[in-house]
Design a protein around this motif. Structure first.
Motif, PDB file in Angstrom:
ATOM      1  N   SER A  69     -26.397 -31.394   7.724  1.00 43.14           N
ATOM      2  CA  SER A  69     -27.752 -30.533   7.333  1.00 43.14           C
ATOM      3  C   SER A  69     -28.544 -30.401   8.916  1.00 43.14           C
ATOM      4  O   SER A  69     -28.400 -31.218   9.583  1.00 43.14           O
ATOM      5  CB  SER A  69     -28.454 -31.329   6.629  1.00 43.14           C
ATOM      6  OG  SER A  69     -29.918 -30.719   6.374  1.00 43.14           O
ATOM      7  N   LEU A  70     -29.281 -29.486   8.857  1.00 37.80           N
ATOM      8  CA  LEU A  70     -30.125 -29.430  10.073  1.00 37.80           C
ATOM      9  C   LEU A  70     -31.164 -30.525   9.984  1.00 37.80           C
ATOM     10  O   LEU A  70     -31.719 -30.750  11.137  1.00 37.80           O
ATOM     11  CB  LEU A  70     -31.183 -28.080   9.960  1.00 37.80           C
ATOM     12  CG  LEU A  70     -30.409 -26.768  10.151  1.00 37.80           C
ATOM     13  CD1 LEU A  70     -31.507 -25.665  10.272  1.00 37.80           C
ATOM     14  CD2 LEU A  70     -29.332 -26.672  11.390  1.00 37.80           C
ATOM     15  N   MET A 108     -30.334 -32.975  12.892  1.00 28.90           N
ATOM     16  CA  MET A 108     -29.845 -32.312  14.013  1.00 28.90           C
ATOM     17  C   MET A 108     -30.354 -32.931  15.409  1.00 28.90           C
ATOM     18  O   MET A 108     -29.728 -33.019  16.532  1.00 28.90           O
ATOM     19  CB  MET A 108     -30.561 -30.961  14.171  1.00 28.90           C
ATOM     20  CG  MET A 108     -32.039 -30.627  14.133  1.00 28.90           C
ATOM     21  SD  MET A 108     -32.834 -29.172  14.261  1.00 28.90           S
ATOM     22  CE  MET A 108     -32.259 -28.355  15.626  1.00 28.90           C
ATOM     23  N   SER A 168     -23.770 -27.987   9.215  1.00 25.62           N
ATOM     24  CA  SER A 168     -25.293 -28.208   9.285  1.00 25.62           C
ATOM     25  C   SER A 168     -25.880 -27.040   8.398  1.00 25.62           C
ATOM     26  O   SER A 168     -26.145 -26.153   9.357  1.00 25.62           O
ATOM     27  CB  SER A 168     -25.794 -28.933  10.370  1.00 25.62           C
ATOM     28  OG  SER A 168     -25.517 -30.137  10.659  1.00 25.62           O
ATOM     29  N   GLY A 195     -29.173 -25.001   7.020  1.00 23.78           N
ATOM     30  CA  GLY A 195     -30.404 -24.854   6.830  1.00 23.78           C
ATOM     31  C   GLY A 195     -30.516 -24.788   5.364  1.00 23.78           C
ATOM     32  O   GLY A 195     -29.982 -25.360   4.477  1.00 23.78           O
ATOM     33  N   ASP A 204     -20.374 -30.517  15.385  1.00 22.50           N
ATOM     34  CA  ASP A 204     -21.486 -30.088  14.231  1.00 22.50           C
ATOM     35  C   ASP A 204     -21.811 -28.779  14.616  1.00 22.50           C
ATOM     36  O   ASP A 204     -22.424 -28.429  15.620  1.00 22.50           O
ATOM     37  CB  ASP A 204     -22.535 -31.241  14.477  1.00 22.50           C
ATOM     38  CG  ASP A 204     -23.625 -30.789  13.315  1.00 22.50           C
ATOM     39  OD1 ASP A 204     -23.372 -30.825  12.011  1.00 22.50           O
ATOM     40  OD2 ASP A 204     -24.798 -30.452  13.453  1.00 22.50           O
ATOM     41  N   PRO A 208     -24.202 -25.693  13.190  1.00 22.47           N
ATOM     42  CA  PRO A 208     -24.952 -25.292  12.500  1.00 22.47           C
ATOM     43  C   PRO A 208     -24.713 -23.935  11.794  1.00 22.47           C
ATOM     44  O   PRO A 208     -24.454 -23.096  12.571  1.00 22.47           O
ATOM     45  CB  PRO A 208     -26.523 -25.334  13.399  1.00 22.47           C
ATOM     46  CG  PRO A 208     -26.098 -25.855  14.549  1.00 22.47           C
ATOM     47  CD  PRO A 208     -24.576 -25.832  14.672  1.00 22.47           C
ATOM     48  N   ASP A 230     -27.029 -21.335   9.944  1.00 23.51           N
ATOM     49  CA  ASP A 230     -28.485 -21.533   9.750  1.00 23.51           C
ATOM     50  C   ASP A 230     -28.860 -20.005   9.908  1.00 23.51           C
ATOM     51  O   ASP A 230     -30.250 -19.883  10.104  1.00 23.51           O
ATOM     52  CB  ASP A 230     -29.302 -22.455  10.225  1.00 23.51           C
ATOM     53  CG  ASP A 230     -29.004 -22.509  11.869  1.00 23.51           C
ATOM     54  OD1 ASP A 230     -28.480 -21.739  12.358  1.00 23.51           O
ATOM     55  OD2 ASP A 230     -29.559 -23.275  12.411  1.00 23.51           O
ATOM     56  N   SER A 282     -32.085 -23.141  14.032  1.00 21.96           N
ATOM     57  CA  SER A 282     -32.091 -24.361  14.876  1.00 21.96           C
ATOM     58  C   SER A 282     -32.158 -23.804  16.371  1.00 21.96           C
ATOM     59  O   SER A 282     -32.814 -24.447  17.098  1.00 21.96           O
ATOM     60  CB  SER A 282     -30.636 -25.315  14.618  1.00 21.96           C
ATOM     61  OG  SER A 282     -29.608 -24.297  14.939  1.00 21.96           O
TER      62      SER A 282
END
Length: 270
Positions: free
Chosen positions: A116-117, A120, A185, A187, A241, A243, A245, A249
């Motif tokens: 997940s964010l 981060m 990850s 959002g 990892d 993101p 999103d 991020s």
């Protein structure tokens, strides 16, 4: 080439969107979930990731081996710190390690963990992550979960920081077998868990996050990337990892989505 993929949490949300994309591409999918069987799964097994006995029973009953593992099941902070740590940390670790020990993951398989964010800045909290890792088995993990003194949302953030760290370490352990391990990850995502995350974050803050990138993500936005890592042409992607999103991020890192302008920050200042 068709692959055999094991997913956790594919009855709903990101897991179900991943399942549907994999099946549409001709892959065989086995689902483990506490919820009802989803349409399209070749097999469905009831599995409670908060209970090591449930995991052990299911893994012992699985036939054959798998080309991929998607650890997608998880719970939100408002569901309580103990359950968060049992499922998001020790359940994920136990099923992964048990499958590996049982020879259920083929060489050159792919493992994808949902982070997940919220996780981060995991590398700022290595001490807290190490405390979770110090629990050598699930029984010890339960003791850690039961003694956790901070809130459920704080446990959720820590759990996702742990997922990122575990992903990177496991990638190193398995590189000799060609097994790739990555995390995704998201959002905010419009899944059945969204109201719980909105409760944890605050409705105004959640709305601000979504405004920065135009809308809330759909489960399929995430599934596209999970499927690519599990079964697509991503063979040299390992230990990252990623993101997913729409740039949230990135915006928070360089300032075009300035966290200092968010409702949560304004509330803290006031």
């Amino acid at each position: 080439m068709a692959k055999r993929i094991l997913l956790t949490g594919a009855s709903t949300g990101i897991g179900n969107a991943t399942l549907q994309r994999l099946v549409a591409a001709g892959h065989e999918v086995v689902n483990l979930d506490v919820k009802d069987a989803p349409e399209g799964a070749a097999e469905h097994h009831h599995c409670d990731l908060s209970d090591p006995a449930s995991i052990d029973e299911v893994v012992a009953g699985l036939d054959g081996s798998f080309d991929g593992l998607g650890n997608i099941a998880g719970v939100a902070g408002s569901m309580g710190a103990e359950l968060v740590l049992r499922v998001n940390v020790y359940g994920l670790r136990h099923i992964t390690e048990t499958l590996l020990a049982a020879g259920k993951l083929n060489d050159r398989a792919s493992i994808v963990n949902i982070a997940s964010l919220a996780g981060m800045v995991w590398n700022r909290h290595l001490d807290r992550i190490a405390e979770l890792d110090a629990a050598e088995d699930f029984a010890a993990g339960i003791e850690v979960a039961q003694s956790y003194e901070r809130s459920g949302p704080a446990a959720y953030t820590l759990s996702k920081e742990w997922v990122v760290s575990y992903t990177k370490h496991l990638a190193g352990r398995l590189v000799g077998r060609g097994i790739r391990v990555n995390s995704v990850s998201p959002g905010p995502v419009d899944t059945p868990l969204f109201p719980f995350f909105e409760q944890d974050t605050g409705a105004e803050q959640m709305a601000w996050l979504n405004e920065q990138v135009g809308r809330v993500a759909t489960p399929d936005d995430q599934a596209q990337v999970v499927v690519w890592l599990l079964a697509g042409e991503s063979g040299w992607v390992n230990g990252i990892d990623l993101p997913v999103d729409n740039g949230l991020s990135a915006g928070m890192t360089v300032g075009w989505a300035n966290p200092k302008d968010s409702p949560a920050s304004r509330s803290r200042r006031s």
